[in-house]
Write a protein that holds these residues in place. Sequence first.
Motif, PDB file in Angstrom:
ATOM      1  N   PRO A  28       0.783  -1.242   0.000  1.00 20.63           N
ATOM      2  CA  PRO A  28       0.000   0.000   0.000  1.00 20.63           C
ATOM      3  C   PRO A  28       0.814   1.292   0.000  1.00 20.63           C
ATOM      4  O   PRO A  28       0.307   2.334  -0.414  1.00 20.63           O
ATOM      5  CB  PRO A  28      -0.856  -0.111   1.266  1.00 20.63           C
ATOM      6  N   LEU A  29       2.071   1.243   0.406  1.00 22.55           N
ATOM      7  CA  LEU A  29       2.892   2.457   0.436  1.00 22.55           C
ATOM      8  C   LEU A  29       3.701   2.660  -0.852  1.00 22.55           C
ATOM      9  O   LEU A  29       4.293   3.722  -1.040  1.00 22.55           O
ATOM     10  CB  LEU A  29       3.830   2.427   1.647  1.00 22.55           C
ATOM     11  N   ALA A  30       3.722   1.671  -1.715  1.00 21.31           N
ATOM     12  CA  ALA A  30       4.520   1.757  -2.947  1.00 21.31           C
ATOM     13  C   ALA A  30       3.847   2.648  -3.986  1.00 21.31           C
ATOM     14  O   ALA A  30       2.626   2.685  -4.088  1.00 21.31           O
ATOM     15  CB  ALA A  30       4.728   0.360  -3.529  1.00 21.31           C
ATOM     16  N   LYS A  31       4.662   3.357  -4.723  1.00 22.85           N
ATOM     17  CA  LYS A  31       4.186   4.076  -5.906  1.00 22.85           C
ATOM     18  C   LYS A  31       4.256   3.077  -7.052  1.00 22.85           C
ATOM     19  O   LYS A  31       5.314   2.488  -7.299  1.00 22.85           O
ATOM     20  CB  LYS A  31       5.063   5.286  -6.204  1.00 22.85           C
ATOM     21  N   ILE A  32       3.139   2.886  -7.736  1.00 24.87           N
ATOM     22  CA  ILE A  32       3.057   1.877  -8.793  1.00 24.87           C
ATOM     23  C   ILE A  32       2.759   2.581 -10.106  1.00 24.87           C
ATOM     24  O   ILE A  32       1.811   3.364 -10.196  1.00 24.87           O
ATOM     25  CB  ILE A  32       1.967   0.832  -8.472  1.00 24.87           C
ATOM     26  N   ARG A  33       3.585   2.309 -11.111  1.00 26.64           N
ATOM     27  CA  ARG A  33       3.460   2.967 -12.411  1.00 26.64           C
ATOM     28  C   ARG A  33       3.544   1.951 -13.550  1.00 26.64           C
ATOM     29  O   ARG A  33       4.361   1.042 -13.509  1.00 26.64           O
ATOM     30  CB  ARG A  33       4.598   3.974 -12.625  1.00 26.64           C
ATOM     31  N   ILE A  34       2.705   2.140 -14.548  1.00 21.67           N
ATOM     32  CA  ILE A  34       2.877   1.408 -15.798  1.00 21.67           C
ATOM     33  C   ILE A  34       3.876   2.217 -16.611  1.00 21.67           C
ATOM     34  O   ILE A  34       3.708   3.427 -16.797  1.00 21.67           O
ATOM     35  CB  ILE A  34       1.543   1.237 -16.546  1.00 21.67           C
ATOM     36  N   VAL A  35       4.938   1.552 -17.059  1.00 20.51           N
ATOM     37  CA  VAL A  35       6.011   2.252 -17.752  1.00 20.51           C
ATOM     38  C   VAL A  35       6.164   1.754 -19.178  1.00 20.51           C
ATOM     39  O   VAL A  35       5.733   0.659 -19.528  1.00 20.51           O
ATOM     40  CB  VAL A  35       7.352   2.096 -16.993  1.00 20.51           C
ATOM     41  N   ASP A  36       6.790   2.565 -19.995  1.00 22.49           N
ATOM     42  CA  ASP A  36       7.062   2.233 -21.389  1.00 22.49           C
ATOM     43  C   ASP A  36       8.153   1.171 -21.457  1.00 22.49           C
ATOM     44  O   ASP A  36       9.321   1.453 -21.193  1.00 22.49           O
ATOM     45  CB  ASP A  36       7.500   3.500 -22.122  1.00 22.49           C
ATOM     46  N   GLY A  37       7.773  -0.042 -21.796  1.00 24.59           N
ATOM     47  CA  GLY A  37       8.716  -1.145 -21.847  1.00 24.59           C
ATOM     48  C   GLY A  37       9.854  -0.935 -22.814  1.00 24.59           C
ATOM     49  O   GLY A  37      10.949  -1.475 -22.627  1.00 24.59           O
ATOM     50  N   GLU A  38       9.636  -0.153 -23.855  1.00 29.37           N
ATOM     51  CA  GLU A  38      10.708   0.110 -24.819  1.00 29.37           C
ATOM     52  C   GLU A  38      11.875   0.827 -24.163  1.00 29.37           C
ATOM     53  O   GLU A  38      13.026   0.582 -24.486  1.00 29.37           O
ATOM     54  CB  GLU A  38      10.175   0.927 -25.992  1.00 29.37           C
ATOM     55  N   MET A  39      11.585   1.706 -23.228  1.00 29.06           N
ATOM     56  CA  MET A  39      12.650   2.461 -22.567  1.00 29.06           C
ATOM     57  C   MET A  39      13.495   1.571 -21.657  1.00 29.06           C
ATOM     58  O   MET A  39      14.640   1.878 -21.369  1.00 29.06           O
ATOM     59  CB  MET A  39      12.066   3.602 -21.738  1.00 29.06           C
ATOM     60  N   PHE A  40      12.914   0.471 -21.193  1.00 27.96           N
ATOM     61  CA  PHE A  40      13.619  -0.427 -20.280  1.00 27.96           C
ATOM     62  C   PHE A  40      14.338  -1.559 -20.994  1.00 27.96           C
ATOM     63  O   PHE A  40      15.240  -2.164 -20.422  1.00 27.96           O
ATOM     64  CB  PHE A  40      12.643  -1.025 -19.265  1.00 27.96           C
ATOM     65  N   SER A  41      13.922  -1.868 -22.217  1.00 23.85           N
ATOM     66  CA  SER A  41      14.492  -3.079 -22.825  1.00 23.85           C
ATOM     67  C   SER A  41      14.955  -2.932 -24.267  1.00 23.85           C
ATOM     68  O   SER A  41      15.569  -3.852 -24.785  1.00 23.85           O
ATOM     69  CB  SER A  41      13.477  -4.222 -22.729  1.00 23.85           C
TER      70      SER A  41
END
Length: 87
Positions: free
Chosen positions: A56-69
């Motif tokens: 519950p304390l985490a910041k959760i984000r959907i991120v652009d997978g292209e930038m990571f891989s």
Amino acid sequence: MLQYCGLENAIHEIDSRYPEVSAYVIKSLNPDLIFLSSEPYPFTEKHIVELAQLCPLAKIRIVDGEMFSWYGSRLREAASYFRRLIA
């Protein structure tokens, strides 16, 4: 890139290209941030709700997978993308 931005991959010890972790492991890691990549698996808002119940304390984000891989041309934009993401 995560280390360059001052972040640490909480599951870095899992030796797998596409690691899978249980809800128990995620909860026990108690991460500050959870990034859900848009690829190769398309995470959705449903997953954010599920993870928010575990952490519950985490910041959760959907991120652009292209930038990571993806390498090459994406690296030009990656640094500014990561700065915006963690701001």
